[in-house]
Design an enzyme around this catalytic site. Structure first.
Site, PDB file in Angstrom:
ATOM      1  N   ASP A  12     -27.921  24.245   5.477  1.00 27.23           N
ATOM      2  CA  ASP A  12     -28.768  23.730   4.398  1.00 27.23           C
ATOM      3  C   ASP A  12     -28.878  22.204   4.513  1.00 27.23           C
ATOM      4  O   ASP A  12     -28.361  21.615   5.468  1.00 27.23           O
ATOM      5  CB  ASP A  12     -28.161  24.153   3.042  1.00 27.23           C
ATOM      6  CG  ASP A  12     -29.247  24.487   2.022  1.00 27.23           C
ATOM      7  OD1 ASP A  12     -30.179  23.670   1.873  1.00 27.23           O
ATOM      8  OD2 ASP A  12     -29.157  25.552   1.397  1.00 27.23           O
TER       9      ASP A  12
ATOM     10  N   LYS B   7     -21.030  30.077   7.318  1.00 21.29           N
ATOM     11  CA  LYS B   7     -22.212  29.710   8.108  1.00 21.29           C
ATOM     12  C   LYS B   7     -23.210  28.904   7.268  1.00 21.29           C
ATOM     13  O   LYS B   7     -24.380  29.264   7.149  1.00 21.29           O
ATOM     14  CB  LYS B   7     -22.891  30.949   8.694  1.00 21.29           C
ATOM     15  CG  LYS B   7     -22.037  31.681   9.705  1.00 21.29           C
ATOM     16  CD  LYS B   7     -22.898  32.576  10.582  1.00 21.29           C
ATOM     17  CE  LYS B   7     -22.090  33.289  11.629  1.00 21.29           C
ATOM     18  NZ  LYS B   7     -21.209  34.337  11.071  1.00 21.29           N
TER      19      LYS B   7
HETATM   20  O1  C5P Z   1     -17.793  43.489  14.600  1.00 24.55           O
HETATM   21  P1  C5P Z   1     -17.917  42.305  15.513  1.00 24.55           P
HETATM   22  O2  C5P Z   1     -16.754  42.166  16.474  1.00 24.55           O
HETATM   23  O3  C5P Z   1     -19.261  42.238  16.195  1.00 24.55           O
HETATM   24  O4  C5P Z   1     -17.807  41.069  14.516  1.00 24.55           O
HETATM   25  C1  C5P Z   1     -18.081  39.758  14.893  1.00 24.55           C
HETATM   26  C2  C5P Z   1     -17.911  38.863  13.706  1.00 24.55           C
HETATM   27  O5  C5P Z   1     -18.160  37.525  14.123  1.00 24.55           O
HETATM   28  C3  C5P Z   1     -18.846  39.134  12.547  1.00 24.55           C
HETATM   29  O6  C5P Z   1     -18.095  38.917  11.356  1.00 24.55           O
HETATM   30  C4  C5P Z   1     -19.934  38.111  12.667  1.00 24.55           C
HETATM   31  O7  C5P Z   1     -20.437  37.705  11.428  1.00 24.55           O
HETATM   32  C5  C5P Z   1     -19.213  36.952  13.359  1.00 24.55           C
HETATM   33  N1  C5P Z   1     -20.028  36.080  14.217  1.00 24.55           N
HETATM   34  C6  C5P Z   1     -20.740  36.543  15.305  1.00 24.55           C
HETATM   35  N2  C5P Z   1     -21.491  35.666  16.066  1.00 24.55           N
HETATM   36  C7  C5P Z   1     -21.518  34.367  15.780  1.00 24.55           C
HETATM   37  C8  C5P Z   1     -20.783  33.882  14.705  1.00 24.55           C
HETATM   38  C9  C5P Z   1     -20.032  34.775  13.946  1.00 24.55           C
HETATM   39  O8  C5P Z   1     -20.696  37.735  15.601  1.00 24.55           O
HETATM   40  N3  C5P Z   1     -22.191  33.535  16.548  1.00 24.55           N
END
Ligand code: C5P
Length: 224
Positions: A66, A63
């Site tokens: 910057d 992510k």
């Molecule tokens: O545990 P969970 O299913 O909520 O994990 C979702 C994963 O997706 C996490 O690693 C989180 O950092 C990532 N993520 C997110 N939403 C975003 C981008 C990435 O939840 N918009």
């Protein structure tokens, strides 16, 4: 038959836990990739572990957000890890996105739209004048302009994104039950695929508790 594709979010700093996640999610019914995020990649042994991982589809969820020069340097600094996918926040602006795309080489550059943990109230709090759907649409247009390879959005916004972005769509915020944790914009796996998601990102619903049982539950849901 087209296989369902899922990135398992490997969110832990514990190498043994990560090894267990990788081992216990292997199966022949879904295509599984592994997503490593800020937690694991910043841990003492995380980078080294990823550098040695072979024959897996890998996703470096950095992510990046910057200025263009720093995004370029950061991408160059992780090239040796040969991720299949890496992420950048679309909010870092068109110039940074284009610059990042130029150096990302074989790694697919994925633009992150509004985080799935945010809702309209949270956007207003930050100072955005647009609601989630309007902002995601605008960000998807930028992703198209910058020729990004994929987009991360909530499965609730796939329809909007597809209007302006024609490549891969990756959706986190996936839940089989009403337990949403910190996520605000969630859908079930079947709903997400129905809406047109190419890849789902699933973390805690698979990795918390009994991983094998959770994986089986997910497959049963997909077969419904
Ligand atoms: O545990 P969970 O299913 O909520 O994990 C979702 C994963 O997706 C996490 O690693 C989180 O950092 C990532 N993520 C997110 N939403 C975003 C981008 C990435 O939840 N918009």
């Amino acid at each position: 038959m087209k296989m369902n594709k899922i990135f398992v979010a490997c969110d832990s700093t514990n190498i043994n836990k990560i090894k267990k996640i990788i081992k216990q999610t292997q199966n022949s019914e879904i295509k599984v990739g592994y997503k490593f995020g800020l937690e694991f990649l910043n841990s003492k042994k995380g980078r080294n572990f990823v550098s040695k991982l072979k024959n897996k589809i890998t996703f470096g969820d950095y992510k990046f957000s910057d200025i263009p020069n720093t995004c370029i340097s950061a991408i160059n600094a992780i090239k040796d890890l040969r991720f299949n996918y890496i992420t950048i926040h679309i909010n870092c602006g068109l110039t940074a996105l284009k610059a990042a795309k130029k150096v990302s080489g074989n790694m697919k550059l994925v633009g992150v739209t509004v985080l799935t943990s945010l809702d309209n109230k949270a956007l207003k709090e930050i100072g955005f004048g647009k609601n989630v759907k309007e902002l995601v649409l605008q960000q998807a247009k930028l992703a198209t302009k910058a020729k990004l390879d994929a987009i991360v959005c909530s499965a609730q916004e796939i329809e909007i994104v597809k209007k302006v972005f024609k490549k891969e769509i990756i959706t986190p915020g996936i839940r089989l039950s009403s337990k949403t944790n910190d996520q605000k914009r969630v859908l079930t796996p079947n709903q997400a695929y129905k809406n047109g998601s190419d890849w789902l990102v699933i973390g805690r619903p698979i990795t918390k508790g009994n991983i094998k049982k959770n994986t089986k539950k997910l497959i049963d849901h997909l077969n419904k």
